[in-house]
Design a protein around this motif. Structure first.
Motif, PDB file in Angstrom:
ATOM      1  N   PHE A  55       0.817  -1.214   0.000  1.00 32.49           N
ATOM      2  CA  PHE A  55       0.000   0.000   0.000  1.00 32.49           C
ATOM      3  C   PHE A  55       0.853   1.268   0.000  1.00 32.49           C
ATOM      4  O   PHE A  55       0.373   2.340  -0.396  1.00 32.49           O
ATOM      5  N   SER A  56       2.101   1.167   0.444  1.00 30.65           N
ATOM      6  CA  SER A  56       2.977   2.337   0.452  1.00 30.65           C
ATOM      7  C   SER A  56       3.787   2.475  -0.836  1.00 30.65           C
ATOM      8  O   SER A  56       4.407   3.519  -1.070  1.00 30.65           O
ATOM      9  N   MET A  57       3.802   1.456  -1.699  1.00 22.45           N
ATOM     10  CA  MET A  57       4.620   1.492  -2.924  1.00 22.45           C
ATOM     11  C   MET A  57       4.139   2.500  -3.971  1.00 22.45           C
ATOM     12  O   MET A  57       4.963   3.194  -4.576  1.00 22.45           O
ATOM     13  N   PRO A  58       2.830   2.604  -4.242  1.00 19.32           N
ATOM     14  CA  PRO A  58       2.409   3.498  -5.336  1.00 19.32           C
ATOM     15  C   PRO A  58       2.827   4.945  -5.172  1.00 19.32           C
ATOM     16  O   PRO A  58       3.047   5.641  -6.171  1.00 19.32           O
ATOM     17  N   ARG A  59       2.961   5.448  -3.961  1.00 22.17           N
ATOM     18  CA  ARG A  59       3.363   6.839  -3.759  1.00 22.17           C
ATOM     19  C   ARG A  59       4.789   7.102  -4.246  1.00 22.17           C
ATOM     20  O   ARG A  59       5.187   8.255  -4.416  1.00 22.17           O
ATOM     21  N   ILE A  60       5.571   6.033  -4.446  1.00 25.69           N
ATOM     22  CA  ILE A  60       6.963   6.174  -4.888  1.00 25.69           C
ATOM     23  C   ILE A  60       7.047   6.412  -6.393  1.00 25.69           C
ATOM     24  O   ILE A  60       8.009   7.014  -6.879  1.00 25.69           O
ATOM     25  N   VAL A  61       6.049   5.961  -7.144  1.00 30.59           N
ATOM     26  CA  VAL A  61       6.108   6.014  -8.610  1.00 30.59           C
ATOM     27  C   VAL A  61       6.315   7.436  -9.139  1.00 30.59           C
ATOM     28  O   VAL A  61       7.123   7.634 -10.052  1.00 30.59           O
ATOM     29  N   PRO A  62       5.618   8.482  -8.645  1.00 29.77           N
ATOM     30  CA  PRO A  62       5.872   9.831  -9.181  1.00 29.77           C
ATOM     31  C   PRO A  62       7.307  10.306  -9.016  1.00 29.77           C
ATOM     32  O   PRO A  62       7.743  11.198  -9.755  1.00 29.77           O
ATOM     33  N   LEU A  63       8.059   9.743  -8.082  1.00 31.06           N
ATOM     34  CA  LEU A  63       9.471  10.082  -7.940  1.00 31.06           C
ATOM     35  C   LEU A  63      10.349   9.243  -8.856  1.00 31.06           C
ATOM     36  O   LEU A  63      11.290   9.745  -9.477  1.00 31.06           O
ATOM     37  N   VAL A  64      10.040   7.946  -8.943  1.00 33.69           N
ATOM     38  CA  VAL A  64      10.900   7.027  -9.689  1.00 33.69           C
ATOM     39  C   VAL A  64      10.730   7.187 -11.198  1.00 33.69           C
ATOM     40  O   VAL A  64      11.720   7.124 -11.947  1.00 33.69           O
ATOM     41  N   LEU A  65       9.503   7.410 -11.660  1.00 30.36           N
ATOM     42  CA  LEU A  65       9.240   7.417 -13.101  1.00 30.36           C
ATOM     43  C   LEU A  65      10.006   8.509 -13.855  1.00 30.36           C
ATOM     44  O   LEU A  65      10.698   8.205 -14.832  1.00 30.36           O
ATOM     45  N   PRO A  66       9.928   9.800 -13.473  1.00 30.67           N
ATOM     46  CA  PRO A  66      10.698  10.807 -14.218  1.00 30.67           C
ATOM     47  C   PRO A  66      12.206  10.567 -14.152  1.00 30.67           C
ATOM     48  O   PRO A  66      12.915  10.761 -15.157  1.00 30.67           O
ATOM     49  N   LEU A  67      12.718  10.147 -12.988  1.00 35.42           N
ATOM     50  CA  LEU A  67      14.151   9.877 -12.867  1.00 35.42           C
ATOM     51  C   LEU A  67      14.560   8.704 -13.750  1.00 35.42           C
ATOM     52  O   LEU A  67      15.642   8.730 -14.364  1.00 35.42           O
ATOM     53  N   SER A  68      13.726   7.683 -13.856  1.00 34.39           N
ATOM     54  CA  SER A  68      14.035   6.531 -14.710  1.00 34.39           C
ATOM     55  C   SER A  68      14.064   6.934 -16.180  1.00 34.39           C
ATOM     56  O   SER A  68      14.940   6.493 -16.934  1.00 34.39           O
ATOM     57  N   ILE A  69      13.101   7.761 -16.589  1.00 37.32           N
ATOM     58  CA  ILE A  69      13.089   8.231 -17.985  1.00 37.32           C
ATOM     59  C   ILE A  69      14.323   9.062 -18.279  1.00 37.32           C
ATOM     60  O   ILE A  69      14.955   8.917 -19.344  1.00 37.32           O
ATOM     61  N   LEU A  70      14.692   9.937 -17.365  1.00 35.92           N
ATOM     62  CA  LEU A  70      15.875  10.784 -17.559  1.00 35.92           C
ATOM     63  C   LEU A  70      17.137   9.945 -17.685  1.00 35.92           C
ATOM     64  O   LEU A  70      17.931  10.121 -18.634  1.00 35.92           O
ATOM     65  N   ASN A 119      -4.060   9.175 -10.849  1.00 37.41           N
ATOM     66  CA  ASN A 119      -5.436   9.606 -10.609  1.00 37.41           C
ATOM     67  C   ASN A 119      -6.297   8.520  -9.976  1.00 37.41           C
ATOM     68  O   ASN A 119      -7.300   8.835  -9.324  1.00 37.41           O
ATOM     69  N   ASN A 120      -5.909   7.258 -10.149  1.00 35.94           N
ATOM     70  CA  ASN A 120      -6.752   6.177  -9.650  1.00 35.94           C
ATOM     71  C   ASN A 120      -6.056   5.268  -8.644  1.00 35.94           C
ATOM     72  O   ASN A 120      -6.603   5.007  -7.568  1.00 35.94           O
ATOM     73  N   VAL A 121      -4.864   4.815  -8.986  1.00 31.15           N
ATOM     74  CA  VAL A 121      -4.194   3.829  -8.134  1.00 31.15           C
ATOM     75  C   VAL A 121      -3.646   4.468  -6.861  1.00 31.15           C
ATOM     76  O   VAL A 121      -3.850   3.954  -5.754  1.00 31.15           O
ATOM     77  N   ILE A 122      -2.946   5.611  -6.998  1.00 30.06           N
ATOM     78  CA  ILE A 122      -2.324   6.239  -5.833  1.00 30.06           C
ATOM     79  C   ILE A 122      -3.359   6.685  -4.797  1.00 30.06           C
ATOM     80  O   ILE A 122      -3.185   6.421  -3.596  1.00 30.06           O
ATOM     81  N   SER A 264      -4.293  13.596  -0.896  1.00 30.57           N
ATOM     82  CA  SER A 264      -3.574  12.514  -1.566  1.00 30.57           C
ATOM     83  C   SER A 264      -4.472  11.308  -1.814  1.00 30.57           C
ATOM     84  O   SER A 264      -4.072  10.388  -2.536  1.00 30.57           O
ATOM     85  N   MET A 265      -5.680  11.288  -1.245  1.00 30.89           N
ATOM     86  CA  MET A 265      -6.588  10.154  -1.410  1.00 30.89           C
ATOM     87  C   MET A 265      -7.731  10.456  -2.374  1.00 30.89           C
ATOM     88  O   MET A 265      -8.686   9.694  -2.438  1.00 30.89           O
ATOM     89  N   LEU A 266      -7.644  11.555  -3.119  1.00 28.43           N
ATOM     90  CA  LEU A 266      -8.723  11.959  -4.007  1.00 28.43           C
ATOM     91  C   LEU A 266      -8.234  12.000  -5.441  1.00 28.43           C
ATOM     92  O   LEU A 266      -7.085  12.368  -5.711  1.00 28.43           O
ATOM     93  N   ASN A 267      -9.121  11.633  -6.374  1.00 29.04           N
ATOM     94  CA  ASN A 267      -8.799  11.770  -7.787  1.00 29.04           C
ATOM     95  C   ASN A 267      -9.215  13.152  -8.281  1.00 29.04           C
ATOM     96  O   ASN A 267      -9.641  14.005  -7.495  1.00 29.04           O
ATOM     97  N   VAL A 268      -9.119  13.378  -9.586  1.00 26.31           N
ATOM     98  CA  VAL A 268      -9.350  14.717 -10.122  1.00 26.31           C
ATOM     99  C   VAL A 268     -10.780  15.175  -9.873  1.00 26.31           C
ATOM    100  O   VAL A 268     -11.020  16.306  -9.418  1.00 26.31           O
ATOM    101  N   SER A 269     -11.742  14.323 -10.151  1.00 22.03           N
ATOM    102  CA  SER A 269     -13.146  14.719  -9.967  1.00 22.03           C
ATOM    103  C   SER A 269     -13.459  14.972  -8.494  1.00 22.03           C
ATOM    104  O   SER A 269     -14.164  15.939  -8.156  1.00 22.03           O
ATOM    105  N   ASP A 270     -12.926  14.135  -7.609  1.00 21.63           N
ATOM    106  CA  ASP A 270     -13.152  14.343  -6.173  1.00 21.63           C
ATOM    107  C   ASP A 270     -12.481  15.619  -5.679  1.00 21.63           C
ATOM    108  O   ASP A 270     -13.020  16.327  -4.823  1.00 21.63           O
TER     109      ASP A 270
END
Length: 483
Positions: A55-70, A119-122, A264-270
């Motif tokens: 449950f704590s892993m998805p919050r890491i993706v916004p940090l890891v993804l741009p750095l991995s692409i770079l 928008n959905n998983v995190i 952090s627990m809401l999507n765009v519409s919420d």
């Protein structure tokens, strides 16, 4: 799809997958390190630990993804340039933009997936993570309290110096701050030498038994002029029991605006729905305060007072029409009214500022879901030209450049969000500050890589120096010929 596009995609995606897995593992270790004190030695089974980390892993993706692409972009294009594959492409009439075309499409797809994930998983994972921690706190109440710092447990903030016992239920050096119902700070402090946590799976009541302590409570006088004296009550006890209802802690409603850090627990519409409600609530408070601030809170004494209304001329000194006793009463009423008004203004200002910070936090959370999309493109258009310019693959120089760029991006992003959270600037600029600053760098690197200029054009620096030396030499040589 041409052979070149397939080759570039295979090279980039393979490098990206490897880098993403490595960086994700590194950040997971950081998460484990942060929560190791809560998980270790608490008799939690393997499944609960895995769920906690999952449950704590998805919050890491916004940090890891741009750095991995770079990093993957720098490594892939640097490796192609180092082995003169780009030189072969250019000799065949294939430009850098053409080589990046298929990868740009893949980055666009990856950015779309990143947005759907953010928008959905995190939000769902954050909801489950908080819920899961509260459920653990009920089954293992010692997990809710951390040694050496205040922990939020229901209506109390609890700090202990040391935990002992099989499940950490025995506490030593206890300090408890009871939250005020009016939201104006803690007015009750309880200190005890030691205590014990008692809970059961059959009930949601957590019982805290305290031994040998003192109870302090601030008393708020009804008269505002007596509040400067800061009166309080003190008592001692041999044994004191506190019952904490954990049932409400295990029910986290993502639509509830009063729950802290729900952004952090809401999507765009919420988020849009919540922001509309928060704005309306704050505007209603402002209108209500402005309408009620002018209401008279005191009355002037009129016993034996002159009939001022019957006089045709106005009195320059209004107090002169009253006797000394009435003057004292009037001044007391005025002083009390002023102090009451100032207290109300300060309390209202503090409440409005708190609501504004909450609104800014929700706006930043809304922009963050779109910032990650642009960050994927930005890091690709920084990394790909930079790799083509430095002409180095592998894990040496590319890691240095990637870490420096990403640290700059993350620092600027954190700095802008902190200022925006405190209402120092518009949340839009705070969320997009890092992207705005690094976008010119991406444009510059792409231009220089396309035109084979290089990272730094030394001619710009050396040409003026060479002209100065040439002029000096021309002046020295004629003077020597004359001699």
């Amino acid at each position: 799809m041409k052979i070149l596009d397939r080759y570039l995609l295979k090279t980039f995606l393979g490098t990206f997958a490897t880098v993403f897995v490595i960086l994700f593992f590194v950040f997971i270790l950081q998460t484990v390190w942060l929560f190791i004190a809560e998980l270790a030695g608490k008799d939690l089974d393997f499944v609960m630990v895995v769920k906690f980390l999952a449950f704590s892993m998805p919050r890491i993706v916004p940090l890891v993804l741009p750095l991995s692409i770079l990093l993957a972009s720098i490594m892939s294009f640097g490796n192609l340039s180092e082995h003169y594959e780009f030189a072969a492409m250019k000799s065949s009439g294939i430009s850098l933009q053409r080589a990046m075309r298929s990868l740009t499409v893949s980055i666009a797809i990856l950015s779309l997936v990143a947005f759907l994930f953010a928008n959905n998983v995190i939000p769902y994972a954050e909801f489950k993570f908080i819920n899961f921690r509260k459920n653990i706190a009920q089954a293992k109440p010692a997990l809710a309290i951390t040694e050496g710092q205040f922990s939020d447990v229901g209506p109390y903030n609890i700090k202990v110096n040391k935990k002992s016992g099989e499940n950490g239920n025995h506490l030593t050096g206890i300090t408890i701050h009871q939250k005020s119902q009016n939201g104006d700070g803690s007015k009750t402090v309880i200190r005890a030498t030691d205590g014990e946590l008692i809970s059961s799976d059959k009930t949601s009541i957590l019982q805290l038994v305290l031994n040998d302590g003192n109870y302090y409570q601030d008393i708020v006088p009804k008269k505002y002029e007596d509040r400067d004296k800061l009166p309080f009550a003190k008592s001692s006890f041999k044994k004191y029991r506190i019952n904490i209802d954990l049932s409400q802690l295990n029910k986290v409603d993502t639509k509830d605006e009063t729950v802290s850090n729900t952004s952090s627990m809401l999507n765009v519409s919420d988020l849009k729905y919540t922001l509309d409600s928060l704005d309306k609530s704050r505007n209603t408070d402002i209108i209500s305060f402005s309408e009620n601030s002018g209401i008279k809170v005191g009355t002037l004494p009129d016993n034996n007072a002159p009939q001022v209304a019957k006089k045709k001329s106005l009195v320059n000194n209004l107090l002169s029409i009253y006797d000394n006793k009435q003057k004292v009463e009037i001044l007391k009423v005025a002083s009390s009214s002023v102090q009451s008004t100032l207290y109300t203004i300060d309390a209202t200002k503090s409440e409005l500022d708190s609501k504004k910070k909450n609104i800014n936090g929700h706006i930043l959370a809304l922009y963050d879901k779109f910032v990650i999309v642009y960050a994927c493109f930005l890091m690709f258009f920084i990394g790909a030209p930079l790799g083509a310019i430095i002409r180095k693959g592998g894990l040496g120089l590319p890691i240095v450049f990637a870490v420096l760029i990403f640290i700059s991006f993350h620092f600027i992003n954190t700095f802008g969000k902190r200022i925006s959270q405190e209402d120092g600037m518009a949340p839009f600029f705070g969320a997009w500050m890092s992207s705005m600053i690094l976008t010119p760098l991406a444009v510059l690197l792409t231009y220089r890589a396309t035109n084979d200029i290089g990272l730094i054009n030394m001619d710009v620096i050396l040409a003026p120096v060479q002209k100065v030396f040439q002029k000096l030499i021309q002046k020295i040589i004629p003077s020597q010929n004359k001699e």
